[in-house]
Design a protein around this motif. Structure first.
Motif, PDB file in Angstrom:
ATOM      1  N   PRO A  95      34.387  42.915  47.146  1.00  0.00           N
ATOM      2  CA  PRO A  95      35.921  42.598  47.326  1.00  0.00           C
ATOM      3  C   PRO A  95      36.098  41.877  48.788  1.00  0.00           C
ATOM      4  CG  PRO A  95      35.461  44.652  46.485  1.00  0.00           C
ATOM      5  CD  PRO A  95      33.856  44.056  46.909  1.00  0.00           C
ATOM      6  N   GLU A  96      35.154  42.128  49.694  1.00  0.00           N
ATOM      7  CA  GLU A  96      35.292  41.578  51.041  1.00  0.00           C
ATOM      8  C   GLU A  96      34.616  40.183  51.516  1.00  0.00           C
ATOM      9  OE1 GLU A  96      37.760  43.137  52.632  1.00  0.00           O
ATOM     10  OE2 GLU A  96      38.018  44.425  51.132  1.00  0.00           O
ATOM     11  N   GLU A 100      35.376  36.042  47.081  1.00  0.00           N
ATOM     12  CA  GLU A 100      36.367  37.032  46.398  1.00  0.00           C
ATOM     13  C   GLU A 100      37.627  36.893  47.225  1.00  0.00           C
ATOM     14  OE1 GLU A 100      36.081  39.047  43.059  1.00  0.00           O
ATOM     15  OE2 GLU A 100      35.737  37.058  43.347  1.00  0.00           O
ATOM     16  N   ARG A 104      41.296  36.068  45.743  1.00  0.00           N
ATOM     17  CA  ARG A 104      42.389  36.869  46.041  1.00  0.00           C
ATOM     18  C   ARG A 104      43.792  36.029  46.663  1.00  0.00           C
ATOM     19  NH1 ARG A 104      45.202  40.235  48.651  1.00  0.00           N
ATOM     20  NH2 ARG A 104      45.837  42.254  48.065  1.00  0.00           N
ATOM     21  N   ARG A 167      42.261  42.666  38.957  1.00  0.00           N
ATOM     22  CA  ARG A 167      40.970  42.628  39.475  1.00  0.00           C
ATOM     23  C   ARG A 167      41.325  42.333  41.166  1.00  0.00           C
ATOM     24  NH1 ARG A 167      36.668  37.741  38.449  1.00  0.00           N
ATOM     25  NH2 ARG A 167      35.454  38.047  40.536  1.00  0.00           N
ATOM     26  N   TYR A 168      41.990  41.568  41.498  1.00  0.00           N
ATOM     27  CA  TYR A 168      42.642  41.463  43.173  1.00  0.00           C
ATOM     28  C   TYR A 168      43.602  42.413  43.640  1.00  0.00           C
ATOM     29  CZ  TYR A 168      39.536  37.444  42.289  1.00  0.00           C
ATOM     30  OH  TYR A 168      38.514  37.007  41.734  1.00  0.00           O
TER      31      TYR A 168
END
Length: 172
Positions: A95-96, A100, A104, A167-168
């Motif tokens: 995620p980070e 990604e 986002r 998802r985001y």
């Protein structure tokens, strides 16, 4: 076979396959056999894990590590890392990670248009974020974007789907 320490799921959906996923899978299988790791590492193929635009991709379980942009030349390093309980940080997607965050940020940009952007607004946002040409269409094919004409003026509108917003973590 199934009761191994590590299970590698390798995406072989069409986009990942076009980017060399089959070469990665075959080299992974050969490397695992060559090192006599078949009792510890199981390599399997799967359909899309919804990251094909940055593939080939694989997921390592039970660790839950996602590797993106994997090349056949990365395989020896990956097998070393898996066998030793380590991670190849340069291939990790989370995620980070920049890839990604870039995605986002795109979906967040759609929300600034009340999740009802014109194609031009969406393409401008994608270009400003450095996303490649054709990325919007690919996201549509993968169910992350919806495209429909506006009932008011008939102009094509693009919106993030629930799948993308969830998802985001941009919903609610």
């Amino acid at each position: 076979m199934y009761w191994t320490e590590h299970h590698l799921l390798c995406c072989t959906a069409s986009h990942c396959t076009q980017k060399g996923a089959n070469d990665v899978v075959m080299k992974l299988r050969r490397e695992v056999l060559r090192r006599d790791l078949g009792n510890r590492v199981f390599v399997n193929t799967c359909g899309s894990i919804d990251l094909c635009d940055i593939g080939p991709n694989l997921v390592v379980y039970p660790e839950g590590i996602v590797y993106a942009g994997v090349r056949a030349s990365d395989v020896p390093e990956l097998v070393d890392a898996i066998a030793n309980g380590e991670t190849v940080e340069r291939l990790v997607l989370g995620p980070e990670t920049a890839a990604e965050q870039q995605r986002r940020d795109f979906y967040a940009a759609l929300l600034t248009h009340d999740n009802d952007a014109t194609r031009q607004q969406a393409e401008t946002a994608a270009a400003e974020l450095g996303l490649p040409d054709g990325w919007i269409n690919e996201q549509g094919r993968r169910g992350f974007l919806a495209t429909k004409p506006s009932p008011v003026d008939g102009i094509e509108r693009i919106s993030a789907t629930t799948k993308a917003l969830d998802r985001y973590r941009l919903r609610g």
